[in-house]
Write a protein that holds these residues in place. Structure first.
Motif, short mmCIF file in Angstrom:
data_model
loop_
_atom_site.label_atom_id
_atom_site.label_comp_id
_atom_site.label_asym_id
_atom_site.label_seq_id
_atom_site.Cartn_x
_atom_site.Cartn_y
_atom_site.Cartn_z
N LEU A 42 0.82 -1.41 -0.07
CA LEU A 42 0.01 0.01 0.09
C LEU A 42 0.81 1.32 -0.20
O LEU A 42 0.63 2.41 0.58
N GLN A 43 2.02 1.08 -0.61
CA GLN A 43 2.95 2.41 -0.89
C GLN A 43 2.35 3.46 -1.51
O GLN A 43 1.66 3.40 -2.42
N SER A 44 2.75 4.66 -1.02
CA SER A 44 2.54 5.73 -1.64
C SER A 44 0.98 6.37 -1.94
O SER A 44 0.48 6.38 -3.20
N LEU B 89 4.65 -6.77 3.99
CA LEU B 89 3.78 -5.75 4.40
C LEU B 89 4.42 -4.30 3.87
O LEU B 89 5.53 -3.96 4.55
N ASN B 90 4.07 -3.53 3.08
CA ASN B 90 4.67 -2.50 2.59
C ASN B 90 3.76 -1.27 2.73
O ASN B 90 2.90 -1.20 1.88
N LEU B 91 4.11 -0.28 3.84
CA LEU B 91 3.36 0.88 3.80
C LEU B 91 4.25 2.05 3.75
O LEU B 91 3.83 3.15 4.18
N ALA B 92 5.29 1.96 2.95
CA ALA B 92 6.08 2.99 2.68
C ALA B 92 5.38 4.27 1.93
O ALA B 92 4.48 4.08 1.37
N ASP B 93 5.97 5.39 2.14
CA ASP B 93 5.73 6.61 1.57
C ASP B 93 4.32 6.75 1.91
O ASP B 93 3.12 7.21 1.05
N ASN B 94 3.78 6.88 3.00
CA ASN B 94 2.42 7.51 3.72
C ASN B 94 2.64 8.24 4.64
O ASN B 94 3.74 8.94 4.83
N LEU C 170 8.78 -5.81 6.24
CA LEU C 170 8.06 -4.66 6.89
C LEU C 170 8.72 -3.70 6.37
O LEU C 170 9.76 -3.18 6.73
N ASN C 171 8.03 -2.66 5.64
CA ASN C 171 8.64 -1.44 5.12
C ASN C 171 7.76 -0.54 5.58
O ASN C 171 6.58 -0.26 5.17
N LEU C 172 8.33 0.47 6.30
CA LEU C 172 7.43 1.67 7.00
C LEU C 172 8.38 2.94 6.53
O LEU C 172 8.08 3.79 7.09
N SER C 173 8.96 3.00 5.43
CA SER C 173 9.86 3.74 5.26
C SER C 173 9.01 5.32 4.74
O SER C 173 7.72 4.92 4.34
N ASN C 174 9.65 6.41 5.09
CA ASN C 174 9.28 7.67 4.82
C ASN C 174 7.44 7.74 5.19
O ASN C 174 6.65 8.07 4.34
N THR D 9 13.03 -10.56 7.71
CA THR D 9 14.40 -10.50 7.23
C THR D 9 14.69 -9.08 6.37
O THR D 9 15.81 -8.67 6.34
N VAL D 10 13.45 -8.24 6.29
CA VAL D 10 13.67 -6.94 5.85
C VAL D 10 12.96 -5.85 7.02
O VAL D 10 11.60 -6.04 7.18
N LEU D 11 13.90 -4.95 7.37
CA LEU D 11 12.96 -4.07 8.17
C LEU D 11 13.63 -2.76 7.59
O LEU D 11 14.68 -2.48 7.63
N ASP D 12 12.46 -1.76 7.31
CA ASP D 12 13.15 -0.76 6.74
C ASP D 12 12.08 0.62 7.47
O ASP D 12 10.87 0.39 7.20
N LEU D 13 12.83 1.22 8.22
CA LEU D 13 12.33 2.15 9.06
C LEU D 13 12.77 3.52 8.66
O LEU D 13 12.69 4.65 9.48
N GLN E 279 18.17 -9.54 6.50
CA GLN E 279 19.09 -9.31 5.51
C GLN E 279 19.10 -7.74 4.96
O GLN E 279 20.19 -7.36 4.59
N VAL E 280 18.27 -7.09 5.40
CA VAL E 280 17.98 -5.53 5.28
C VAL E 280 17.63 -4.99 6.34
O VAL E 280 16.68 -5.34 6.85
N LEU E 281 18.42 -4.00 6.85
CA LEU E 281 18.12 -3.18 8.03
C LEU E 281 18.38 -1.42 7.48
O LEU E 281 19.48 -1.43 7.44
#
Ligand SMILES: *[C@@H]1O[C@H](CO)[C@@H](O)[C@H](O)[C@H]1NC(C)=O
Ligand SMILES: *[C@@H]1O[C@H](CO)[C@@H](O)[C@H](O)[C@H]1NC(C)=O
Ligand SMILES: *[C@@H]1O[C@H](CO)[C@@H](O)[C@H](O)[C@H]1NC(C)=O
Ligand SMILES: *[C@@H]1O[C@H](CO)[C@@H](O)[C@H](O)[C@H]1NC(C)=O
Ligand SMILES: *[C@@H]1O[C@H](CO)[C@@H](O)[C@H](O)[C@H]1NC(C)=O
Ligand SMILES: *[C@@H]1O[C@H](CO)[C@@H](O)[C@H](O)[C@H]1NC(C)=O
Ligand SMILES: *[C@@H]1O[C@H](CO)[C@@H](O)[C@H](O)[C@H]1NC(C)=O
Ligand SMILES: *[C@@H]1O[C@H](CO)[C@@H](O)[C@H](O)[C@H]1NC(C)=O
Ligand SMILES: *[C@@H]1O[C@H](CO)[C@@H](O)[C@H](O)[C@H]1NC(C)=O
Ligand SMILES: *[C@@H]1O[C@H](CO)[C@@H](O)[C@H](O)[C@H]1NC(C)=O
Length: 881
Positions: A76-78, A98-103, A122-126, A144-148, A168-170
């Motif tokens: 649900l990005q952007s 779950l990608n909630l980036a750019d919100n 889990l992507n909560l970037s931006n 494995t992927v955490l983007d804050l 794998q990605v922090l």
């Protein structure tokens, strides 16, 4: 308390899991999730139970591939979502991503998502996530992927984060983290990407255990507060492709064995630190590495196969702004993929080898301000991708090889302040060359006339050499912004337009040069008459060109008028931001020849009396139709929201298919240009002029830095500065590019830019809208205020010069700044005026990067104002008039 809540939640979750197992119930879960989310743009409109059979093509939903369809991923990005991220989503049994980036989610880190037992990404970037990273972050053990990244997460990174062993990605970049990095990163053995960049309060040493991350490919620590040295352990990062440690506070040497880990490295950036010492001998050098491998037992004697030349993949090498010394790693110059080498402002020595010709991808070299020596190699000219070569302030000597500008894309060359000798070679192949600086060398011979064949050459600095002969007449063909030949041994007559026709000519220190305004005016037997004739001819041609131009404009005007007549019957739509009691019809009827008060490239301004008696200014612009009516409305609304005492208010606008009417507030005193031109003698005291300058500067600073979206005026000039009854200035006609569209804006401006001195010289080859372009135009306005001369004069003779050329000419040639100040102002203001002149000259610098940002201009002018105000308290013109 906390445990009991968790327990209840757990119970309810288990219970829900028990009853919700079919696809349709997954729809219900999503609808529950949606219920707590605010979705202003209705992006999730097709999440509804009427389409529940199509669950897998709901916006953002991806299902598992197997027959029993089940939701595997939500993206649900952007979508401008806000509200609450509810844990109900965790009831989905197969959700892994779950990608909630750019919100716009504005809340602490949603810990409850750790209940999603299969969640891997889990992507909560931006977003607007705030608060600290809690100890309980350890509950996300499956991730494995955490983007804050790009949030407002603050506080220390807790040690418990070390429990996320599958990561794998922090990415924690661009936050407000503080303290030092805990020593648990050695646990992230699977980590591929680690980003802690842009956390200015993260004041920490670089943990040694980063070096244990065997799988790491990207390590991004730039622009944080890392200090201390680069750990020796980094030599173990064998898979690294990107290492960015730039803009920290690192010191010490680069580990001598680091070369071993470079075999996959694509980008190496340690710029802007306090690193010193020298680079490992033989780094990136086939011979060197084999040698080094025999003298190390780091790998217990086993040399990795790829180490024949371990830098084969390197594209970017950036070590600028440190204190490195010793020989620059020689092998770098001939790497097959290298694109960028930046090493300026260090103490490197060494030579550039001829084998640079093998660097077939090289685009940019900046090694200014070091101790390089040797000759400029022939090989340099064989690199066909090179567009910038900047090596000033070094010890290069010998002749410049004739092929050194053979790259077809070369645009910037700076070899100033070296010890080069010989002649300037003929440069015929570099048709894209914009800037050529060869100042402060020992070049001799003549200035090659072929320079005039370089179509976009704009900055030419040959000063402080030993050049002889005359200045080639052909150079007049170039649109030079800077021409500096001072301190050579040139002689003869200076081509007229190079004296008078340039923003910045530097001719001093050539006693044998002659020409009008120079200490040595040419004597009779010089071929002066010929040049006179040439300039007369040029004048005649210019007049013809102007006449033709006027004809075209007049013809255009009639075309526009006739098309307007048509549109006057067309459909008009209006948007008023103020309660204006007027119809489009009233406006159009009122806009006749009589009401036209000014004109401009973009259309005429009419003063219209509303039925209420109130006056408004209406600007009529051609609608080029480059924007949809919706986009147009959005743009004007954005501009109409600008509220600043030095920016004119937009009261509303109407538009039809072929015209746009912008309605502005009306100011009685008219424009600054009226004031300077119409009053035969422009008599305003210095204090009032300074107030106008400060107001204009404040308006621009507001547009550039404070207003969101940041806005560039793009058409600052005295006709676009209106004055209210107290001489408080207001900017008008701002950001018309947003209204008419970029292409139409550029073509309209082009019709006048050739003539206008308000337009910065770089605009000639780079049409970008930059703040520096506004700063330049502001500088011209300030010159008008200081000299009392209109920017552009139409008279002939010396007075035909525009104000920029006139001032530069006076200052460059007669060296008397006093002479340019308006003589109608009393001497008591002279000190402030000289200080303001200095600001104006900086603003009109031909080099955009040398112009000060507008907030700095405001501060500088305000400091003058307080001085003026003290010395000259009353606001009255009596003293001067
Ligand atoms: C849609 O879902 C809501 C609750 O999720 C339910 O109350 C409603 O009856 C459903 N409507 C239809 C038409 O199925
Ligand atoms: C939904 O996806 C199915 C395949 O899963 C496809 O056949 C169908 O056309 C899609 N419907 C819409 C409205 O996109
Ligand atoms: C929902 O909207 C998306 C994007 O607009 C579209 O791809 C999808 O087919 C729609 N799904 C349904 C069921 O209408
Ligand atoms: C989100 O909001 C911004 C600013 O209000 C807007 O420019 C953008 O188009 C919106 N995005 C969507 C997907 O509606
Ligand atoms: C989804 O999860 C359910 C319950 O855990 C499981 O039975 C099913 O096999 C999973 N389906 C897929 C496609 O992974
Ligand atoms: C998270 O989403 C942002 C925005 O699309 C994206 O740039 C970023 O790469 C994503 N993060 C990861 C780890 O994929
Ligand atoms: C890191 O890993 C070690 C051993 O695998 C373990 O004992 C330790 O608790 C972990 N650290 C954290 C903070 O979880
Ligand atoms: C850099 O480190 C020095 C001491 O090592 C310290 O005095 C200075 O404030 C630091 N600078 C920054 C920008 O962190
Ligand atoms: C190899 O290393 C030895 C000893 O360090 C040194 O003397 C020699 O010059 C090196 N050879 C090359 C080719 O770098
Ligand atoms: C310039 O040339 C003259 C004559 O050839 C020579 O004497 C002088 O040293 C030269 N100056 C420089 C700075 O190279």
């Amino acid at each position: 308390m906390a445990t009991s809540t968790t327990f209840t939640l757990f119970l309810s979750l288990t219970f829900s899991l028990f009853i919700l197992t079919t696809a349709s119930s997954e729809a219900d879960i999503l609808l529950t999730f949606k219920a707590s989310i605010e979705d202003p743009t209705n992006s999730l409109s097709n999440w509804s139970n009427s389409t529940a059979t199509n669950l897998c093509n709901w916006t953002g939903v991806t299902c598992t591939a197997s027959l029993s369809l089940s939701i595997a991923s939500l993206n649900l990005q952007s979508l401008n979502l806000s509200g609450e991220i509810s844990s109900s989503i965790c009831i989905l049994p197969n959700l892994t991503r779950l990608n909630l980036a750019d919100n716009l989610f504005n809340q602490p880190i949603p810990l409850h998502l750790s209940e999603c037992s299969l969640l891997e990404t889990l992507n909560l970037s931006n977003n607007l996530i705030w608060g600290t990273i809690p100890e309980q972050i350890s509950q996300f053990g499956a991730l494995t992927v955490l983007d804050l990244s790009r949030n407002r997460v603050e506080g220390k990174i807790p040690e418990s984060i070390g429990a996320l062993k599958k990561l794998q990605v922090l990415n924690l970049g661009s936050n407000l983290l503080s303290g030092s990095v805990p020593l648990v990163f050695g646990n992230f053995t699977k980590l591929v990407v680690l980003d802690l960049s842009q956390n200015p309060f993260l004041v920490s040493e670089v943990p040694t255990d980063f070096g244990k991350l065997d799988n790491l490919e990207k390590l991004l620590l730039q622009s944080s507060g890392f200090y201390g040295s680069i750990p020796e352990s980094f030599v173990g990062l064998l898979g690294l492709t990107t290492l960015d440690l730039s803009q920290n506070n690192l010191t010490g040497e680069v580990p001598q064995k680091l070369g071993f880990s470079l075999s996959k490295l694509v980008s190496f950036d340690v710029s802007q630190n306090k690193l010193y010492g020298f680079f490992p001998n033989g780094i990136c050098d086939a011979k060197g590495i084999i040698n080094l491998s025999l003298h190390t037992n780091f790998f217990n004697g086993s040399v990795p196969n790829s180490s024949i030349n371990q830098c084969l993949n390197l594209e970017r090498f950036q070590v600028q702004n440190n204190v490195f010394s010793g020989d620059f790693p020689n092998g770098l110059w001939s790497l097959p993929k290298i694109k960028l080498i930046r090493a300026e402002n260090n103490v490197f020595s060494g030579e550039i080898p001829d084998s640079i010709s093998m660097a077939a991808q090289l685009e940019q070299v900046q090694i200014d301000n070091n101790s390089f020596a040797g000759e400029i190699p022939q090989g340099l000219g064989m690199v066909k991708s090179l567009y910038r070569f900047s090596a000033s302030l070094n010890g290069f000597y010998g002749e410049i090889p004739p092929n050194f500008c053979d790259s077809p894309v070369m645009s910037i060359i700076n070899l100033s302040h070296n010890s080069l000798s010989g002649k300037i070679p003929e440069l015929r192949k570099c048709g894209k060359l914009v800037s050529l600086a060869l100042a402060s060398n020992s070049l001799f011979g003549e200035i090659p006339p072929s320079l005039s064949e370089l179509p976009v050459l704009t900055y030419l600095d040959l000063s402080d050499n030993n050049l002889t002969g005359s200045i080639p007449l052909e150079l007049q063909n170039l649109k030079l912004a800077l021409f500096n030949v001072s301190f050579n041994r040139l002689s003869g007559q200076v081509p007229f337009s190079l004296i008078s026709g340039l923003p910045a000519s530097f001719l001093q220190g050539n006693p044998d040069l002659c020409g009008p305004g120079l200490p040595n005016s040419c004597s009779d037997h010089n071929p002066g008459h010929k040049t006179d004739n040439v300039s007369k001819l040029a004048c005649a041609l210019v007049s013809v060109a102007i006449a033709v131009g006027i004809l075209i404009i007049v013809a255009g005007f009639y075309l526009i008028r006739s098309s307007n007549r048509k549109s006057e019957m067309g459909i008009w739509r209006s948007v008023f931001f103020y309660p204006l009691r007027v119809t489009e019809h009233d406006l159009i009827m009122a806009m006749d020849e009589k009401s036209a008060s000014g004109s401009g490239v973009f259309g005429r301004v009419h003063v219209v009396a509303l039925p209420s008696g109130e006056l408004v200014a209406v600007k009529k612009i051609i609608n080029f139709g480059s924007q949809s009516s919706k986009a147009l409305k959005a743009e004007v609304k954005t501009l109409a929201k600008i509220r600043h005492k030095n920016i004119i208010k937009i009261l509303g606008f109407c538009h039809s298919e072929d015209s746009i009417l912008l309605i502005y507030e009306y100011l009685q005193k008219g424009s600054l240009e009226d004031l300077i031109c119409r009053l035969e003698d422009f008599r305003l005291p210095w204090s009032a002029r300074l107030r106008i300058a400060i107001g204009v500067a404040q308006g621009l600073a507001y547009l550039h830095k404070d207003y969101v979206p940041h806005t560039v005026h793009r058409n600052v000039k005295s006709t676009n500065i209106l004055l209210d009854a107290d001489f408080e200035p207001k900017l008008t006609d701002f950001a018309l590019d947003r209204i008419v569209g970029e292409a139409a804006f550029q073509s309209s401006l082009a019709s006048e830019s050739a003539l206008s001195c308000y337009i910065a010289p770089e605009y000639g080859y780079c049409k970008k809208a930059t703040e520096q372009i506004d700063t330049y135009s502001f500088g011209v306005v300030l010159l008008e205020l200081l000299t009392g001369r209109p920017a552009e004069k139409t008279e002939s003779g010396e007075d035909s010069l525009d104000v920029v050329k006139w001032v530069r000419r006076k200052i460059n040639i007669s060296n008397g700044a006093f002479q340019v100040l308006d003589s109608k102002i009393s001497n008591s203001s002279q000190q402030e005026m000289l200080a303001a002149l200095d600001i104006a000259l900086r603003c009109t610098s031909v080099m955009p990067e040398k112009r000060p940002p507008m907030p700095e201009v405001v501060r500088a002018l305000q400091s003058l104002h307080s001085r003026t105000y003290l010395s000259n308290a009353e606001f009255s013109a009596s003293e001067e008039v």
